[in-house]
Scaffold this motif. Structure first.
Motif, PDB file in Angstrom:
ATOM      1  N   GLU A  44       1.027  -1.246  -0.048  1.00  8.58           N
ATOM      2  CA  GLU A  44       0.022  -0.083  -0.038  1.00  8.58           C
ATOM      3  C   GLU A  44       0.829   1.406  -0.160  1.00  8.58           C
ATOM      4  O   GLU A  44       1.683   1.376   0.972  1.00  8.58           O
ATOM      5  CB  GLU A  44      -1.004  -0.028   1.166  1.00  8.58           C
ATOM      6  CG  GLU A  44      -1.747   1.387   1.661  1.00  8.58           C
ATOM      7  CD  GLU A  44      -2.583   1.780   0.409  1.00  8.58           C
ATOM      8  OE1 GLU A  44      -3.154   1.243  -0.239  1.00  8.58           O
ATOM      9  OE2 GLU A  44      -2.258   2.999   0.060  1.00  8.58           O
ATOM     10  N   ARG A  60     -13.773   7.057   4.589  1.00  8.57           N
ATOM     11  CA  ARG A  60     -12.806   6.102   4.109  1.00  8.57           C
ATOM     12  C   ARG A  60     -11.677   5.983   4.871  1.00  8.57           C
ATOM     13  O   ARG A  60     -11.066   4.894   5.002  1.00  8.57           O
ATOM     14  CB  ARG A  60     -12.454   6.364   2.589  1.00  8.57           C
ATOM     15  CG  ARG A  60     -13.802   5.882   1.810  1.00  8.57           C
ATOM     16  CD  ARG A  60     -14.200   4.620   1.860  1.00  8.57           C
ATOM     17  NE  ARG A  60     -12.958   3.672   1.048  1.00  8.57           N
ATOM     18  CZ  ARG A  60     -12.627   3.664  -0.221  1.00  8.57           C
ATOM     19  NH1 ARG A  60     -13.576   3.879  -0.869  1.00  8.57           N
ATOM     20  NH2 ARG A  60     -11.483   2.680  -0.232  1.00  8.57           N
ATOM     21  N   ASP A  81     -12.129  -0.870  -8.564  1.00  8.43           N
ATOM     22  CA  ASP A  81     -11.934   0.090  -9.579  1.00  8.43           C
ATOM     23  C   ASP A  81     -11.079  -0.260 -10.937  1.00  8.43           C
ATOM     24  O   ASP A  81     -11.307   0.068 -11.904  1.00  8.43           O
ATOM     25  CB  ASP A  81     -11.568   1.652  -8.849  1.00  8.43           C
ATOM     26  CG  ASP A  81     -12.844   2.190  -8.462  1.00  8.43           C
ATOM     27  OD1 ASP A  81     -13.526   1.538  -8.027  1.00  8.43           O
ATOM     28  OD2 ASP A  81     -12.517   3.405  -7.794  1.00  8.43           O
TER      29      ASP A  81
HETATM   30  C1  FAD Z   1     -15.563  11.425  -4.989  1.00  5.34           C
HETATM   31  C2  FAD Z   1     -16.204  10.005  -4.956  1.00  5.34           C
HETATM   32  C3  FAD Z   1     -17.047   9.795  -4.112  1.00  5.34           C
HETATM   33  C4  FAD Z   1     -17.582   8.187  -3.907  1.00  5.34           C
HETATM   34  N1  FAD Z   1     -18.548   7.867  -3.221  1.00  5.34           N
HETATM   35  C5  FAD Z   1     -18.870   6.523  -2.986  1.00  5.34           C
HETATM   36  C6  FAD Z   1     -19.794   6.274  -2.351  1.00  5.34           C
HETATM   37  O1  FAD Z   1     -20.468   6.924  -1.528  1.00  5.34           O
HETATM   38  N2  FAD Z   1     -20.208   5.038  -2.117  1.00  5.34           N
HETATM   39  C7  FAD Z   1     -19.557   3.943  -2.705  1.00  5.34           C
HETATM   40  O2  FAD Z   1     -19.803   2.637  -2.716  1.00  5.34           O
HETATM   41  N3  FAD Z   1     -18.422   4.103  -3.656  1.00  5.34           N
HETATM   42  C8  FAD Z   1     -18.068   5.542  -3.856  1.00  5.34           C
HETATM   43  N4  FAD Z   1     -16.980   5.812  -4.620  1.00  5.34           N
HETATM   44  C9  FAD Z   1     -16.306   4.845  -5.238  1.00  5.34           C
HETATM   45  C10 FAD Z   1     -15.332   4.258  -4.244  1.00  5.34           C
HETATM   46  O3  FAD Z   1     -14.452   5.136  -3.754  1.00  5.34           O
HETATM   47  C11 FAD Z   1     -14.629   3.256  -5.022  1.00  5.34           C
HETATM   48  O4  FAD Z   1     -15.226   2.340  -5.931  1.00  5.34           O
HETATM   49  C12 FAD Z   1     -13.677   2.280  -4.072  1.00  5.34           C
HETATM   50  O5  FAD Z   1     -12.770   3.069  -3.455  1.00  5.34           O
HETATM   51  C13 FAD Z   1     -12.911   1.371  -4.759  1.00  5.34           C
HETATM   52  O6  FAD Z   1     -12.105   0.532  -3.833  1.00  5.34           O
HETATM   53  P1  FAD Z   1     -10.572  -0.132  -4.508  1.00  5.34           P
HETATM   54  O7  FAD Z   1     -10.197  -0.742  -3.462  1.00  5.34           O
HETATM   55  O8  FAD Z   1     -10.891  -0.742  -5.760  1.00  5.34           O
HETATM   56  O9  FAD Z   1      -9.843   1.281  -4.875  1.00  5.34           O
HETATM   57  P2  FAD Z   1      -9.309   2.327  -3.830  1.00  5.34           P
HETATM   58  O10 FAD Z   1     -10.208   2.502  -2.752  1.00  5.34           O
HETATM   59  O11 FAD Z   1      -8.971   3.524  -4.718  1.00  5.34           O
HETATM   60  O12 FAD Z   1      -8.210   1.592  -3.394  1.00  5.34           O
HETATM   61  C14 FAD Z   1      -6.815   1.716  -3.903  1.00  5.34           C
HETATM   62  C15 FAD Z   1      -5.826   1.476  -3.111  1.00  5.34           C
HETATM   63  O13 FAD Z   1      -4.349   1.293  -3.826  1.00  5.34           O
HETATM   64  C16 FAD Z   1      -3.292   2.347  -3.443  1.00  5.34           C
HETATM   65  N5  FAD Z   1      -2.654   2.369  -4.424  1.00  5.34           N
HETATM   66  C17 FAD Z   1      -2.630   3.151  -5.688  1.00  5.34           C
HETATM   67  N6  FAD Z   1      -1.556   3.008  -6.518  1.00  5.34           N
HETATM   68  C18 FAD Z   1      -0.840   2.411  -5.647  1.00  5.34           C
HETATM   69  C19 FAD Z   1       0.694   2.140  -6.046  1.00  5.34           C
HETATM   70  N7  FAD Z   1       1.169   2.302  -7.070  1.00  5.34           N
HETATM   71  N8  FAD Z   1       1.330   1.415  -5.076  1.00  5.34           N
HETATM   72  C20 FAD Z   1       0.616   0.937  -3.980  1.00  5.34           C
HETATM   73  N9  FAD Z   1      -0.577   1.123  -3.715  1.00  5.34           N
HETATM   74  C21 FAD Z   1      -1.334   1.778  -4.679  1.00  5.34           C
HETATM   75  C22 FAD Z   1      -4.126   3.555  -3.056  1.00  5.34           C
HETATM   76  O14 FAD Z   1      -3.478   4.193  -1.910  1.00  5.34           O
HETATM   77  C23 FAD Z   1      -5.365   2.785  -2.255  1.00  5.34           C
HETATM   78  O15 FAD Z   1      -5.377   2.516  -1.209  1.00  5.34           O
HETATM   79  C24 FAD Z   1     -16.755   7.285  -4.645  1.00  5.34           C
HETATM   80  C25 FAD Z   1     -15.652   7.661  -5.464  1.00  5.34           C
HETATM   81  C26 FAD Z   1     -15.300   9.063  -5.694  1.00  5.34           C
HETATM   82  C27 FAD Z   1     -13.990   9.507  -6.287  1.00  5.34           C
END
Ligand code: FAD
Length: 384
Positions: free
Chosen positions: A38, A102, A285
């Motif tokens: 992370e 979050r 995502d």
């Molecule tokens: C403004 C906004 C509002 C939102 N509101 C909602 C809501 O109300 N309800 C909902 O369900 N969804 C919401 N979403 C969508 C939700 O935030 C995402 O779908 C969710 O966070 C996806 O989770 P994830 O684990 O795939 O990615 P992320 O949560 O983006 O986690 C990715 C992780 O990877 C890490 N990372 C990235 N690049 C690297 C790298 N090169 N090396 C090491 N680590 C890295 C980051 O630091 C992060 O911790 C919202 C999104 C936005 C932008």
């Protein structure tokens, strides 16, 4: 010398942590051979309104986790409006949406993964992923790592997808978010705990909605505002994304210029999205979130459940092509809801006229509720 693991999970958000927690649940012997990298340090900021739908809570409950341990605000009624009037959604005997922050939610989930025996290294940024026939090399800003397989859980801008499928088509939404204090005065003496989605920007070619959620920051009641645009009407002339949000906030007595505006893209699901190459699979995502609302937390948790099953079976077979991962996703409740949401997105936004939006949110309410109940909610029960 390279550090060797069986499973390297790149990104410690909900999708990466869910993949690890599900893997430990179904294949406990893998726990000491999993590493999450992370780039940030918990509790880290993540731009997100933090709305958890019931499916997210169902998945967490099945992992034995109780999200009420995380500071939250429960929304009793969610409003789906066109220009301030429309459909009200309540769920009998429970909240409609639970709103978390979050930084707190992800730190809590990371702690649960650690308690389950998963190693997480914070403050390590992945720079490059190089799969070959026998393993995958991961280059970071610290040392290099090698693994049998990689899970790309690094979000909408993730490096994993960019390395393994650099030319894949990309559909992303634009999103802005603002946090404000709650206005509590003689006109509105009670703290409003309803959540509002308003689709009034659609006729102006912003294919999405503004939102206004109750939230808390350090246990102080606040409001979270935002605007989401899928970009499906991007070929047409559009106002600046900030403008409809400013209008909506002004309707409630807030001046947008008094607050900090933050933006982040959301990569959304489309059936064409590629989700794996040999030895590497994508979750959350990085693979594609909900296109209608940009709802991605429950979806990220769901990807983790499916990916864990795929990974556990691939270790049993000793074969890491991940050829079946996309089909497994498509057949699951998660794949079915994402496909249905993609179809709905391609109907409700391109038919952008005001009369249709009024018909949808104010007049066809039983039809909308029925479609939501069947195609948008309750998919987490079909994750096997
Ligand atoms: C403004 C906004 C509002 C939102 N509101 C909602 C809501 O109300 N309800 C909902 O369900 N969804 C919401 N979403 C969508 C939700 O935030 C995402 O779908 C969710 O966070 C996806 O989770 P994830 O684990 O795939 O990615 P992320 O949560 O983006 O986690 C990715 C992780 O990877 C890490 N990372 C990235 N690049 C690297 C790298 N090169 N090396 C090491 N680590 C890295 C980051 O630091 C992060 O911790 C919202 C999104 C936005 C932008």
């Amino acid at each position: 010398m390279d550090n060797k693991y069986d499973v390297l999970i790149l990104g410690g958000g909900p999708s990466g942590l869910s993949t690890a927690l599900h893997l430990v649940q179904i294949a406990p012997h893998l726990a000491p051979r999993i590493l999450i990298l992370e780039k940030a340090h918990y509790p880290r900021l993540k731009l997100c309104a933090g709305g958890l739908v019931t499916d997210a809570e169902v998945i967490l409950e099945r992992l034995g986790l109780d999200v009420s341990e995380v500071p939250h605000v429960d929304v009793e009624t969610a409003h789906f409006d066109f220009a301030g009037k429309g459909l009200k959604v309540r769920i009998p005997n429970r909240h409609a949406i639970r709103v978390i922050r979050r930084n707190e939610f992800d730190a809590w989930l990371a702690q649960k993964a650690r308690e389950a025996g998963v190693e997480i290294r914070e403050g390590i940024t992945v720079k490059k992923i190089i799969p070959d026939k026998d393993s995958v090399t991961v280059e970071t800003d610290h040392e290099n790592f090698r693994a049998q397989i990689i899970v790309g859980a690094d979000g909408s801008n993730g490096v994993t997808r960019r390395c393994i499928m650099p030319n894949a088509p990309l559909q992303t939404a634009r999103v802005l978010e603002i946090i404000t204090p709650t206005k509590q005065n003689s006109i509105a003496p009670h703290i409003n705990k309803d959540a509002y989605f308003d689709f009034f920007p659609v006729p102006d070619n912003i294919a999405g909605y503004t939102w206004d959620f109750p939230t808390q920051v350090n246990r102080e009641p606040m409001r979270c505002w935002g605007i989401y645009d899928t970009n499906v009407l991007a070929d047409n002339a559009r106002p600046a994304l900030k403008d409809p949000l400013a209008k909506e906030m002004a309707r409630h007595g807030y001046d947008i210029n008094d607050y900090e505006i933050k933006g982040h893209p959301i990569r959304w699901y489309s059936p064409q999205n590629q989700v794996s190459v040999p030895r590497v699979l994508l979750v959350g995502d990085a693979a594609g979130a909900d296109p209608i609302f940009g709802e991605g937390i429950s979806i990220a948790l769901g990807y983790g459940a499916i990916a864990a099953r795929e990974i556990a079976e691939s270790f049993q077979r000793g074969e890491f092509s991940f050829r079946r991962y996309k089909r497994r996703l498509a057949r699951s409740g998660l794949g079915q809801t994402l496909y249905a949401r993609w179809i709905i997105t391609n109907i409700i936004y391109p038919i952008k006229w005001k009369w249709f939006q009024i018909l949808l949110w104010r007049i066809m309410q039983p039809v909308v509720l029925f479609v939501a109940w069947i195609f948008i909610l309750n998919w987490s029960k079909r994750l096997k």
